[in-house]
Write a protein that holds these residues in place. Sequence first.
Motif, PDB file in Angstrom:
ATOM      1  N   UNK A  10       0.810  -1.219   0.000  1.00  0.00           N
ATOM      2  CA  UNK A  10       0.000   0.000   0.000  1.00  0.00           C
ATOM      3  C   UNK A  10       0.841   1.266   0.000  1.00  0.00           C
ATOM      4  N   UNK A  11       2.125   1.146   0.367  1.00  0.00           N
ATOM      5  CA  UNK A  11       2.943   2.368   0.462  1.00  0.00           C
ATOM      6  C   UNK A  11       3.111   3.029  -0.893  1.00  0.00           C
ATOM      7  N   UNK A  12       2.827   2.290  -1.975  1.00  0.00           N
ATOM      8  CA  UNK A  12       2.973   2.849  -3.320  1.00  0.00           C
ATOM      9  C   UNK A  12       2.046   4.049  -3.526  1.00  0.00           C
ATOM     10  N   UNK A  13       0.996   4.162  -2.684  1.00  0.00           N
ATOM     11  CA  UNK A  13       0.058   5.276  -2.868  1.00  0.00           C
ATOM     12  C   UNK A  13       0.726   6.633  -2.649  1.00  0.00           C
ATOM     13  N   UNK A  14       1.839   6.644  -1.938  1.00  0.00           N
ATOM     14  CA  UNK A  14       2.569   7.905  -1.751  1.00  0.00           C
ATOM     15  C   UNK A  14       3.015   8.462  -3.106  1.00  0.00           C
ATOM     16  N   UNK A  15       3.226   7.537  -4.066  1.00  0.00           N
ATOM     17  CA  UNK A  15       3.638   7.965  -5.402  1.00  0.00           C
ATOM     18  C   UNK A  15       2.716   9.045  -5.971  1.00  0.00           C
ATOM     19  N   UNK A  16       1.397   8.932  -5.690  1.00  0.00           N
ATOM     20  CA  UNK A  16       0.429   9.822  -6.333  1.00  0.00           C
ATOM     21  C   UNK A  16       0.543  11.267  -5.867  1.00  0.00           C
ATOM     22  N   UNK A  17       1.218  11.515  -4.769  1.00  0.00           N
ATOM     23  CA  UNK A  17       1.512  12.910  -4.425  1.00  0.00           C
ATOM     24  C   UNK A  17       2.999  13.225  -4.630  1.00  0.00           C
ATOM     25  N   UNK A  18       3.851  12.231  -4.384  1.00  0.00           N
ATOM     26  CA  UNK A  18       5.291  12.483  -4.458  1.00  0.00           C
ATOM     27  C   UNK A  18       5.736  12.799  -5.888  1.00  0.00           C
ATOM     28  N   UNK A  19       5.324  11.980  -6.847  1.00  0.00           N
ATOM     29  CA  UNK A  19       5.805  12.142  -8.223  1.00  0.00           C
ATOM     30  C   UNK A  19       5.284  13.442  -8.872  1.00  0.00           C
ATOM     31  N   UNK A  20       3.952  13.731  -8.776  1.00  0.00           N
ATOM     32  CA  UNK A  20       3.516  15.019  -9.324  1.00  0.00           C
ATOM     33  C   UNK A  20       4.207  16.206  -8.655  1.00  0.00           C
ATOM     34  N   UNK A  21       4.411  16.146  -7.333  1.00  0.00           N
ATOM     35  CA  UNK A  21       5.073  17.261  -6.648  1.00  0.00           C
ATOM     36  C   UNK A  21       6.494  17.437  -7.179  1.00  0.00           C
ATOM     37  N   UNK A  22       7.197  16.308  -7.388  1.00  0.00           N
ATOM     38  CA  UNK A  22       8.580  16.400  -7.880  1.00  0.00           C
ATOM     39  C   UNK A  22       8.609  16.923  -9.316  1.00  0.00           C
ATOM     40  N   UNK A  23       7.686  16.455 -10.151  1.00  0.00           N
ATOM     41  CA  UNK A  23       7.603  16.993 -11.525  1.00  0.00           C
ATOM     42  C   UNK A  23       7.390  18.495 -11.490  1.00  0.00           C
ATOM     43  N   UNK A  45       6.922  19.405  -0.529  1.00  0.00           N
ATOM     44  CA  UNK A  45       6.058  18.216  -0.562  1.00  0.00           C
ATOM     45  C   UNK A  45       6.845  17.014  -1.080  1.00  0.00           C
ATOM     46  N   UNK A  46       7.616  17.223  -2.163  1.00  0.00           N
ATOM     47  CA  UNK A  46       8.394  16.122  -2.731  1.00  0.00           C
ATOM     48  C   UNK A  46       9.392  15.578  -1.701  1.00  0.00           C
ATOM     49  N   UNK A  73      17.205  18.837  -2.543  1.00  0.00           N
ATOM     50  CA  UNK A  73      17.334  19.716  -1.379  1.00  0.00           C
ATOM     51  C   UNK A  73      17.968  21.042  -1.795  1.00  0.00           C
ATOM     52  N   UNK A  74      18.973  20.974  -2.693  1.00  0.00           N
ATOM     53  CA  UNK A  74      19.590  22.195  -3.212  1.00  0.00           C
ATOM     54  C   UNK A  74      18.548  23.037  -3.939  1.00  0.00           C
ATOM     55  N   UNK A  75      17.658  22.374  -4.697  1.00  0.00           N
ATOM     56  CA  UNK A  75      16.581  23.090  -5.399  1.00  0.00           C
ATOM     57  C   UNK A  75      15.699  23.842  -4.412  1.00  0.00           C
TER      58      UNK A  75
END
Lengths: 239, 72
Positions: free
Chosen positions: A48-61, A102-103, A129-131
């Motif tokens: 179930x931890x894969x659900x973090x992807x749905x906020x992590x990946x868009x935030x990083x993009x 968020x990312x 982190x530098x970003x």
Amino acid sequence: MHRFANPNRFLRLTARILPWCALATAAAFIAGLYLALGVSPPDYQQGESVRIMYVHVPAAWMALSVYSFMAAASAVALIWKHPLADFAAKAAAPIGAGFTLIALVTGALWGQPSWGTWWVWDARLTSVLVLFFLYLGYIALVNAFDDPIRGAKAGAVLALVGFVNIPIIKFSVDWWNTLHQPASITRIGAPAIHSSMLTPLVLMALAFAGYFVCVLILRVRNEIAGRKIRALRLVQAQG
Amino acid sequence: MDGIRAFFEMDGYGVYVWPAFAVTAIVLIGLALASLRTLRDNEETLESLQGQRRRRAPVAGGQADGTDGDGR
């Protein structure tokens, strides 16, 4: 293009766009969250931890896209001296910083269950982190001048110099050995992800992008209002 | 009830998943509200300044709002 960059025309145009933008963003968030949390399956390895992807990946993009937008706006501002480009860069910075935060936080929350650590000083994590610090530095620099035009100019130079970090982040997972996995969506050939996960991911990415447009419009309108207030106060002070 | 509980526990991953979504919501909503509030405050200030100006010089011509007609 210059016709659309007139501040008063921008105010008129965005007044019409904003409600639709907000509506589309809300719809994408509702559909995306429903699919991400309710419908999409758990990952066969990550559970179930894969659900973090749905906020992590868009935030990083968005963290990378917003910085690229900021750098492009800064280039326009430096070359053509257009005030609206300065406003756009300045308005985008806090939103980009928010996405980066968020990312970073969701990445740590994902790292703990899947890698066994919240944080590693590897190339991907460190460059993001530098970003984050680049965003904060830009915000601090732009606001450090009494004259907003000089502040914007200094900020534009910083934004352009800092752009070197964007390809470093993007390719860090290919250039160095990192704990972070390489790209699975934006790679040559089909994305290495099933549609039951890709659909909510794309919806969430659209929601994040829509959010950026909406809040950017609000913040640019605020910059325009701020500049007008400043001009009126100067006139008042002069007599 | 068990279904709801399972949904929130997420096989034990709930302690990571829910904070991740909560942080996202807090940052995004907080930033949007802060942006809205400063915009509203500034627009109010601008309106009162423009109102004062109109009262003082009702036939003042030209644009003193920092932009000329062409926006440059």
